[in-house]
Design a protein around this motif. Structure first.
Motif, PDB file in Angstrom:
ATOM      1  N   UNK A   7      48.475  47.825  43.934  1.00 31.74           N
ATOM      2  CA  UNK A   7      48.442  49.245  43.614  1.00 31.74           C
ATOM      3  C   UNK A   7      47.015  49.644  43.254  1.00 31.74           C
ATOM      4  N   UNK A   8      46.599  50.786  43.751  1.00 31.29           N
ATOM      5  CA  UNK A   8      45.298  51.350  43.418  1.00 31.29           C
ATOM      6  C   UNK A   8      45.419  51.999  42.042  1.00 31.29           C
ATOM      7  N   UNK A   9      44.437  51.754  41.166  1.00 30.08           N
ATOM      8  CA  UNK A   9      44.446  52.305  39.807  1.00 30.08           C
ATOM      9  C   UNK A   9      43.142  53.043  39.539  1.00 30.08           C
ATOM     10  N   UNK A  10      43.186  53.958  38.589  1.00 32.73           N
ATOM     11  CA  UNK A  10      41.984  54.661  38.161  1.00 32.73           C
ATOM     12  C   UNK A  10      41.113  53.719  37.346  1.00 32.73           C
ATOM     13  N   UNK A  11      39.793  53.758  37.622  1.00 34.98           N
ATOM     14  CA  UNK A  11      38.849  52.956  36.859  1.00 34.98           C
ATOM     15  C   UNK A  11      37.601  53.810  36.676  1.00 34.98           C
ATOM     16  N   UNK A  12      37.408  54.347  35.499  1.00 41.25           N
ATOM     17  CA  UNK A  12      36.300  55.263  35.251  1.00 41.25           C
ATOM     18  C   UNK A  12      36.464  56.498  36.106  1.00 41.25           C
ATOM     19  N   UNK A  13      35.416  56.855  36.832  1.00 38.04           N
ATOM     20  CA  UNK A  13      35.466  58.017  37.723  1.00 38.04           C
ATOM     21  C   UNK A  13      35.907  57.648  39.135  1.00 38.04           C
ATOM     22  N   UNK A  14      36.277  56.385  39.335  1.00 37.73           N
ATOM     23  CA  UNK A  14      36.656  55.937  40.666  1.00 37.73           C
ATOM     24  C   UNK A  14      38.035  55.318  40.683  1.00 37.73           C
ATOM     25  N   UNK A  15      38.289  54.582  41.726  1.00 35.71           N
ATOM     26  CA  UNK A  15      39.548  53.874  41.893  1.00 35.71           C
ATOM     27  C   UNK A  15      39.260  52.388  42.058  1.00 35.71           C
ATOM     28  N   UNK A  16      40.238  51.555  41.723  1.00 33.55           N
ATOM     29  CA  UNK A  16      40.040  50.108  41.795  1.00 33.55           C
ATOM     30  C   UNK A  16      41.287  49.434  42.346  1.00 33.55           C
ATOM     31  N   UNK A  17      41.076  48.281  42.933  1.00 36.88           N
ATOM     32  CA  UNK A  17      42.152  47.416  43.395  1.00 36.88           C
ATOM     33  C   UNK A  17      42.001  46.099  42.669  1.00 36.88           C
ATOM     34  N   UNK A  18      43.010  45.686  41.974  1.00 37.07           N
ATOM     35  CA  UNK A  18      42.947  44.440  41.207  1.00 37.07           C
ATOM     36  C   UNK A  18      43.545  43.317  42.048  1.00 37.07           C
ATOM     37  N   UNK A  20      45.021  39.523  42.212  1.00 34.50           N
ATOM     38  CA  UNK A  20      45.596  38.487  41.354  1.00 34.50           C
ATOM     39  C   UNK A  20      44.813  37.191  41.563  1.00 34.50           C
ATOM     40  N   UNK A  21      44.947  36.247  40.647  1.00 35.09           N
ATOM     41  CA  UNK A  21      44.254  34.958  40.797  1.00 35.09           C
ATOM     42  C   UNK A  21      44.617  34.268  42.101  1.00 35.09           C
ATOM     43  N   UNK A  22      45.918  34.224  42.458  1.00 35.12           N
ATOM     44  CA  UNK A  22      46.253  33.580  43.735  1.00 35.12           C
ATOM     45  C   UNK A  22      45.616  34.283  44.943  1.00 35.12           C
ATOM     46  N   UNK A  23      45.535  35.621  44.899  1.00 33.58           N
ATOM     47  CA  UNK A  23      44.906  36.360  46.002  1.00 33.58           C
ATOM     48  C   UNK A  23      43.419  36.019  46.079  1.00 33.58           C
ATOM     49  N   UNK A  24      42.737  36.019  44.930  1.00 34.58           N
ATOM     50  CA  UNK A  24      41.302  35.719  44.900  1.00 34.58           C
ATOM     51  C   UNK A  24      41.039  34.297  45.379  1.00 34.58           C
ATOM     52  N   UNK A  25      41.873  33.369  44.938  1.00 41.88           N
ATOM     53  CA  UNK A  25      41.702  31.965  45.344  1.00 41.88           C
ATOM     54  C   UNK A  25      41.892  31.815  46.847  1.00 41.88           C
ATOM     55  N   UNK A  26      42.913  32.473  47.389  1.00 42.10           N
ATOM     56  CA  UNK A  26      43.187  32.383  48.826  1.00 42.10           C
ATOM     57  C   UNK A  26      42.042  32.972  49.644  1.00 42.10           C
ATOM     58  N   UNK A  27      41.400  34.016  49.113  1.00 44.26           N
ATOM     59  CA  UNK A  27      40.290  34.660  49.822  1.00 44.26           C
ATOM     60  C   UNK A  27      38.962  33.952  49.573  1.00 44.26           C
ATOM     61  N   UNK A  28      38.931  33.066  48.584  1.00 41.23           N
ATOM     62  CA  UNK A  28      37.702  32.352  48.263  1.00 41.23           C
ATOM     63  C   UNK A  28      36.692  33.212  47.527  1.00 41.23           C
ATOM     64  N   UNK A  29      37.170  34.136  46.692  1.00 38.35           N
ATOM     65  CA  UNK A  29      36.268  34.993  45.925  1.00 38.35           C
ATOM     66  C   UNK A  29      36.460  34.771  44.436  1.00 38.35           C
TER      67      UNK A  29
END
Length: 86
Positions: A7-18, A20-29
């Motif tokens: 889900x896209x969320x508000x972050x300051x004056x912009x939007x952000x995508x969070x 998850x740890x498993x997603x980041x690990x799978x992408x190597x980031x």
């Protein structure tokens, strides 16, 4: 290739995508990883940007494009004194 909902969320004056740890690990980031973001109508693509190795940079070096003097003029200012050109 894994697919997950997020889900896209508000972050300051912009939007952000969070991610998850498993997603980041799978992408190597991880925190601070450089990414390239491509935006098209109805589509956002996030790709990791891997810094080129020295060998890759040297292979891409074109002496006709990158070679030669940066400045063709004679030395001026402090440069002239360093070279003895006055």
């Amino acid at each position: 290739m894994a697919t997950s909902s997020a889900q896209i969320s508000t972050w300051g004056n912009g939007l952000a995508l969070r991610l998850t740890k498993p997603m980041a690990k799978a992408a190597g980031v991880s925190d601070g990883s450089p990414v390239r973001v491509t935006v098209e109508p109805g589509r956002i693509v996030i790709e990791t940007e891997v810094e080129p190795t020295l060998d890759q940079m040297l292979a891409a070096f074109d002496p006709k494009k990158h070679g030669g003097e940066a400045m063709a003029d004679r030395p001026v200012g402090k440069e002239a004194f360093a070279h003895g050109d006055t």
